[in-house]
Design a protein around this motif. Structure first.
Motif, PDB file in Angstrom:
ATOM      1  N   ARG A  66       0.828  -1.255   0.045  1.00 38.34           N
ATOM      2  CA  ARG A  66       0.080  -0.083   0.125  1.00 38.34           C
ATOM      3  C   ARG A  66       0.896   1.145   0.083  1.00 38.34           C
ATOM      4  O   ARG A  66       1.809   1.241   0.409  1.00 38.34           O
ATOM      5  CB  ARG A  66      -0.910  -0.013   1.238  1.00 38.34           C
ATOM      6  CG  ARG A  66      -0.325   0.111   2.488  1.00 38.34           C
ATOM      7  CD  ARG A  66      -1.165  -0.533   3.622  1.00 38.34           C
ATOM      8  NE  ARG A  66      -0.522  -0.378   5.087  1.00 38.34           N
ATOM      9  CZ  ARG A  66       0.290  -1.415   5.458  1.00 38.34           C
ATOM     10  NH1 ARG A  66       0.541  -2.266   4.621  1.00 38.34           N
ATOM     11  NH2 ARG A  66       0.837  -1.346   6.569  1.00 38.34           N
ATOM     12  N   GLU A  67       0.263   2.407  -0.536  1.00 36.85           N
ATOM     13  CA  GLU A  67       1.056   3.433  -0.482  1.00 36.85           C
ATOM     14  C   GLU A  67       0.645   4.378   0.896  1.00 36.85           C
ATOM     15  O   GLU A  67      -0.145   4.182   1.502  1.00 36.85           O
ATOM     16  CB  GLU A  67       0.356   4.587  -1.548  1.00 36.85           C
ATOM     17  CG  GLU A  67       1.308   5.635  -1.843  1.00 36.85           C
ATOM     18  CD  GLU A  67       0.722   6.452  -3.013  1.00 36.85           C
ATOM     19  OE1 GLU A  67       1.418   7.599  -3.326  1.00 36.85           O
ATOM     20  OE2 GLU A  67      -0.271   5.989  -3.516  1.00 36.85           O
ATOM     21  N   ASP A 104       2.208  17.630  -1.250  1.00 39.85           N
ATOM     22  CA  ASP A 104       2.295  16.264  -1.178  1.00 39.85           C
ATOM     23  C   ASP A 104       0.959  15.466  -0.731  1.00 39.85           C
ATOM     24  O   ASP A 104       0.659  14.599  -1.127  1.00 39.85           O
ATOM     25  CB  ASP A 104       3.491  15.819  -0.379  1.00 39.85           C
ATOM     26  CG  ASP A 104       4.995  16.162  -1.060  1.00 39.85           C
ATOM     27  OD1 ASP A 104       5.000  16.540  -2.238  1.00 39.85           O
ATOM     28  OD2 ASP A 104       5.888  16.575  -0.173  1.00 39.85           O
ATOM     29  N   SER A 152      -2.047  16.783  -0.134  1.00 42.89           N
ATOM     30  CA  SER A 152      -2.972  17.129  -1.081  1.00 42.89           C
ATOM     31  C   SER A 152      -3.184  15.985  -2.140  1.00 42.89           C
ATOM     32  O   SER A 152      -3.932  15.521  -2.772  1.00 42.89           O
ATOM     33  CB  SER A 152      -2.934  18.386  -1.584  1.00 42.89           C
ATOM     34  OG  SER A 152      -3.173  19.371  -0.650  1.00 42.89           O
ATOM     35  N   THR A 153      -1.969  15.665  -3.011  1.00 41.77           N
ATOM     36  CA  THR A 153      -1.774  15.123  -4.000  1.00 41.77           C
ATOM     37  C   THR A 153      -2.284  13.278  -3.637  1.00 41.77           C
ATOM     38  O   THR A 153      -2.720  12.742  -4.383  1.00 41.77           O
ATOM     39  CB  THR A 153      -0.387  14.881  -4.523  1.00 41.77           C
ATOM     40  OG1 THR A 153      -0.092  16.243  -5.217  1.00 41.77           O
ATOM     41  CG2 THR A 153      -0.106  14.229  -5.743  1.00 41.77           C
ATOM     42  N   PHE A 154      -1.665  13.213  -2.460  1.00 40.93           N
ATOM     43  CA  PHE A 154      -1.966  11.709  -1.883  1.00 40.93           C
ATOM     44  C   PHE A 154      -3.309  11.410  -1.620  1.00 40.93           C
ATOM     45  O   PHE A 154      -4.007  10.602  -1.978  1.00 40.93           O
ATOM     46  CB  PHE A 154      -1.214  11.601  -0.653  1.00 40.93           C
ATOM     47  CG  PHE A 154      -1.428  10.349  -0.025  1.00 40.93           C
ATOM     48  CD1 PHE A 154      -0.300   9.246  -0.061  1.00 40.93           C
ATOM     49  CD2 PHE A 154      -2.222   9.888   1.186  1.00 40.93           C
ATOM     50  CE1 PHE A 154      -0.261   8.039   0.411  1.00 40.93           C
ATOM     51  CE2 PHE A 154      -2.225   8.358   1.547  1.00 40.93           C
ATOM     52  CZ  PHE A 154      -1.341   7.626   0.945  1.00 40.93           C
ATOM     53  N   GLU A 184      -5.822  13.099  -3.167  1.00 43.22           N
ATOM     54  CA  GLU A 184      -6.241  12.964  -4.335  1.00 43.22           C
ATOM     55  C   GLU A 184      -6.517  11.377  -4.940  1.00 43.22           C
ATOM     56  O   GLU A 184      -7.348  11.333  -5.628  1.00 43.22           O
ATOM     57  CB  GLU A 184      -5.838  13.897  -5.440  1.00 43.22           C
ATOM     58  CG  GLU A 184      -6.069  15.480  -5.104  1.00 43.22           C
ATOM     59  CD  GLU A 184      -5.298  16.450  -5.966  1.00 43.22           C
ATOM     60  OE1 GLU A 184      -4.434  15.699  -7.213  1.00 43.22           O
ATOM     61  OE2 GLU A 184      -5.213  17.712  -5.979  1.00 43.22           O
ATOM     62  N   ARG A 185      -5.419  10.931  -4.609  1.00 43.08           N
ATOM     63  CA  ARG A 185      -5.261   9.484  -5.197  1.00 43.08           C
ATOM     64  C   ARG A 185      -6.148   8.487  -4.317  1.00 43.08           C
ATOM     65  O   ARG A 185      -6.363   7.458  -4.957  1.00 43.08           O
ATOM     66  CB  ARG A 185      -3.635   8.932  -5.309  1.00 43.08           C
ATOM     67  CG  ARG A 185      -2.957   9.732  -6.419  1.00 43.08           C
ATOM     68  CD  ARG A 185      -1.545   9.090  -6.553  1.00 43.08           C
ATOM     69  NE  ARG A 185      -0.866   8.940  -5.121  1.00 43.08           N
ATOM     70  CZ  ARG A 185       0.080   9.594  -4.846  1.00 43.08           C
ATOM     71  NH1 ARG A 185       0.214  11.099  -5.598  1.00 43.08           N
ATOM     72  NH2 ARG A 185       0.683   9.551  -3.786  1.00 43.08           N
ATOM     73  N   HIS A 186      -6.255   8.955  -2.976  1.00 42.53           N
ATOM     74  CA  HIS A 186      -6.990   8.004  -2.207  1.00 42.53           C
ATOM     75  C   HIS A 186      -8.032   8.552  -1.298  1.00 42.53           C
ATOM     76  O   HIS A 186      -7.986   9.370  -0.372  1.00 42.53           O
ATOM     77  CB  HIS A 186      -5.801   7.330  -1.206  1.00 42.53           C
ATOM     78  CG  HIS A 186      -4.505   6.841  -1.831  1.00 42.53           C
ATOM     79  ND1 HIS A 186      -4.506   5.530  -2.401  1.00 42.53           N
ATOM     80  CD2 HIS A 186      -3.168   7.020  -1.821  1.00 42.53           C
ATOM     81  CE1 HIS A 186      -3.552   5.383  -2.984  1.00 42.53           C
ATOM     82  NE2 HIS A 186      -2.824   6.352  -2.750  1.00 42.53           N
ATOM     83  N   PRO A 187      -9.289   8.453  -1.751  1.00 41.62           N
ATOM     84  CA  PRO A 187     -10.440   8.979  -1.230  1.00 41.62           C
ATOM     85  C   PRO A 187     -10.628   8.785   0.071  1.00 41.62           C
ATOM     86  O   PRO A 187     -11.527   9.277   0.862  1.00 41.62           O
ATOM     87  CB  PRO A 187     -11.637   8.448  -2.371  1.00 41.62           C
ATOM     88  CG  PRO A 187     -11.181   7.156  -2.730  1.00 41.62           C
ATOM     89  CD  PRO A 187      -9.398   7.390  -2.911  1.00 41.62           C
ATOM     90  N   GLU A 214      -2.082   6.540   5.235  1.00 44.69           N
ATOM     91  CA  GLU A 214      -1.835   5.553   4.468  1.00 44.69           C
ATOM     92  C   GLU A 214      -3.083   5.115   3.720  1.00 44.69           C
ATOM     93  O   GLU A 214      -4.351   5.363   4.345  1.00 44.69           O
ATOM     94  CB  GLU A 214      -1.184   4.100   4.813  1.00 44.69           C
ATOM     95  CG  GLU A 214      -1.898   3.719   6.095  1.00 44.69           C
ATOM     96  CD  GLU A 214      -1.374   2.532   6.788  1.00 44.69           C
ATOM     97  OE1 GLU A 214      -1.667   1.455   6.652  1.00 44.69           O
ATOM     98  OE2 GLU A 214      -0.092   2.746   7.298  1.00 44.69           O
ATOM     99  N   GLU A 215      -3.075   4.470   2.565  1.00 42.16           N
ATOM    100  CA  GLU A 215      -4.289   4.124   1.885  1.00 42.16           C
ATOM    101  C   GLU A 215      -4.917   2.689   2.469  1.00 42.16           C
ATOM    102  O   GLU A 215      -4.138   2.098   3.107  1.00 42.16           O
ATOM    103  CB  GLU A 215      -3.931   3.612   0.312  1.00 42.16           C
ATOM    104  CG  GLU A 215      -3.086   2.552   0.184  1.00 42.16           C
ATOM    105  CD  GLU A 215      -2.998   1.998  -1.265  1.00 42.16           C
ATOM    106  OE1 GLU A 215      -4.229   1.815  -1.948  1.00 42.16           O
ATOM    107  OE2 GLU A 215      -2.222   1.902  -1.699  1.00 42.16           O
TER     108      GLU A 215
END
Length: 344
Positions: free
Chosen positions: A113-114, A125, A127-129, A131-134, A176-177
């Motif tokens: 997992r990310e 950083d 915010s971008t994270f 965006e990838r993981h709701p 974490e996601e």
């Protein structure tokens, strides 16, 4: 000083340090399987803490009041587990396993997992994270027992800078996601990721031992930890649940109270792969041979959640399993009797 004198002195020390609220709580739990008066149970708890090196919660959770002297001597206990960690694991074990970002980096190919530590990341950083993981989990970067874990929907975080600052202030900086869970485990309970706790020992001759394997199941919360309201059951060598689930208050669940799924007989997917993964991981930790691995099962296979250098102890209540002996012999077979039987 004789062993009897040492035990009497230890008994008096334990009596002086008693938390009467905890002792009463555990004694009342024990009354569910015994008609003995509370003072008798408390006295027996104190004796077992000395004679068998047994914690008060151990006494309650494992129905020790109902067991005879020979049976009591077969149970692994939390004080013994602490001694295993202190004796077998190197002084760097807490740093290697307790520091989650370091653990995630060391086992990047297994965590699946990310993640991001917001203390070391910019607002952009983070915010971008998001965006990838709701939906994300937030944890302390250093912590145990499922404490301080919470879930967030990214859509509800309107001010990322303020949210990041709050996490840093509160000490929960690891974001974490949320791992996708195998559908069979979601059918059992979908409100948390239900994990395996696999307790292992890698011997000096490089042999690998699975001492105990546990399925931990959430029950109303976002974590499945025993201390966080979840329940557990023991698995057999094929990864099939042997009995009903039990929580920290000794409540027994034949079926999950939320989903109605029967717990005994539940087969964990990818169990053989999970065992192979923790064996491979164990060989990367030459100074930490005794580990409690937490493993999630995703749709594509197992993923490491974390590793515990000071693993808890899991055994099933005799009133649930019908088996009146514990797992001390499995620990002795793996690590040797000398380490477990030594006091002090």
């Amino acid at each position: 000083m004789s062993q009897v004198s040492l035990r009497v002195r230890y008994l008096l020390q334990r009596a002086r340090r008693l938390n009467l609220g905890n002792v009463t709580e555990f004694a009342r739990q024990s009354q569910r399987v015994s008609r003995a008066p509370l003072p008798v149970i408390v006295a027996d708890m104190l004796w077992c803490s000395v004679r068998y090196e047994m914690g008060f919660r151990d006494y309650a959770v494992w129905d020790v009041r109902t067991l005879n002297r020979r049976e009591r001597a077969t149970w692994m206990t939390h004080p013994k587990a602490i001694r295993l960690n202190n004796t077998l694991n190197g002084p760097d074990s807490a740093a290697l396993l307790g520091d989650k970002p370091r653990f995630y980096r060391d086992f990047a190919d297994m965590v699946g997992r990310e993640w991001i530590d917001v203390e070391d990341a910019t607002v952009e950083d983070v915010s971008t994270f998001l965006e990838r993981h709701p939906r994300v989990l937030v944890k302390p970067a250093r912590g145990e027992g499922g404490r301080g874990i919470s879930a967030f929907d990214a859509s509800e975080i309107t001010d990322v800078a303020a949210w990041r600052a709050r996490l840093i202030d509160e000490g929960g900086t690891l974001v974490e996601e949320i791992l996708p869970q195998h559908e069979r485990l979601s059918e059992l309970y979908g409100g948390s990721v239900n994990t395996l706790r696999i307790i292992t020992y890698r011997a000096p001759d490089d042999s690998f031992h699975v001492i105990a394997s546990v399925l931990r199941i959430g029950n109303g919360g976002v974590v499945d930890n025993f201390a966080g309201g979840g329940m557990f059951t023991m698995l057999d060598d094929q990864g099939v649940a042997r009995w009903a689930g039990v929580d920290k208050n000794s409540q027994v669940f034949e079926r999950h109270p939320v989903t109605g799924v029967e717990i005994a007989g539940f087969a964990v997917p990818f169990y053989a792969e999970a065992l192979a993964m923790v064996e491979q991981a164990a060989r990367r930790l030459p100074s930490v041979p005794y580990v409690g691995w937490d493993v999630a099962i995703t749709p594509s296979g197992p993923a490491l959640i974390e590793a515990n250098h000071n693993s808890s102890v899991f055994q099933m209540k005799p009133s649930v399993s019908g088996i009146r002996t514990g797992l001390l012999s499995r620990y002795r077979d793996a690590v040797g009797a000398g380490v477990l039987d030594r006091r002090g």
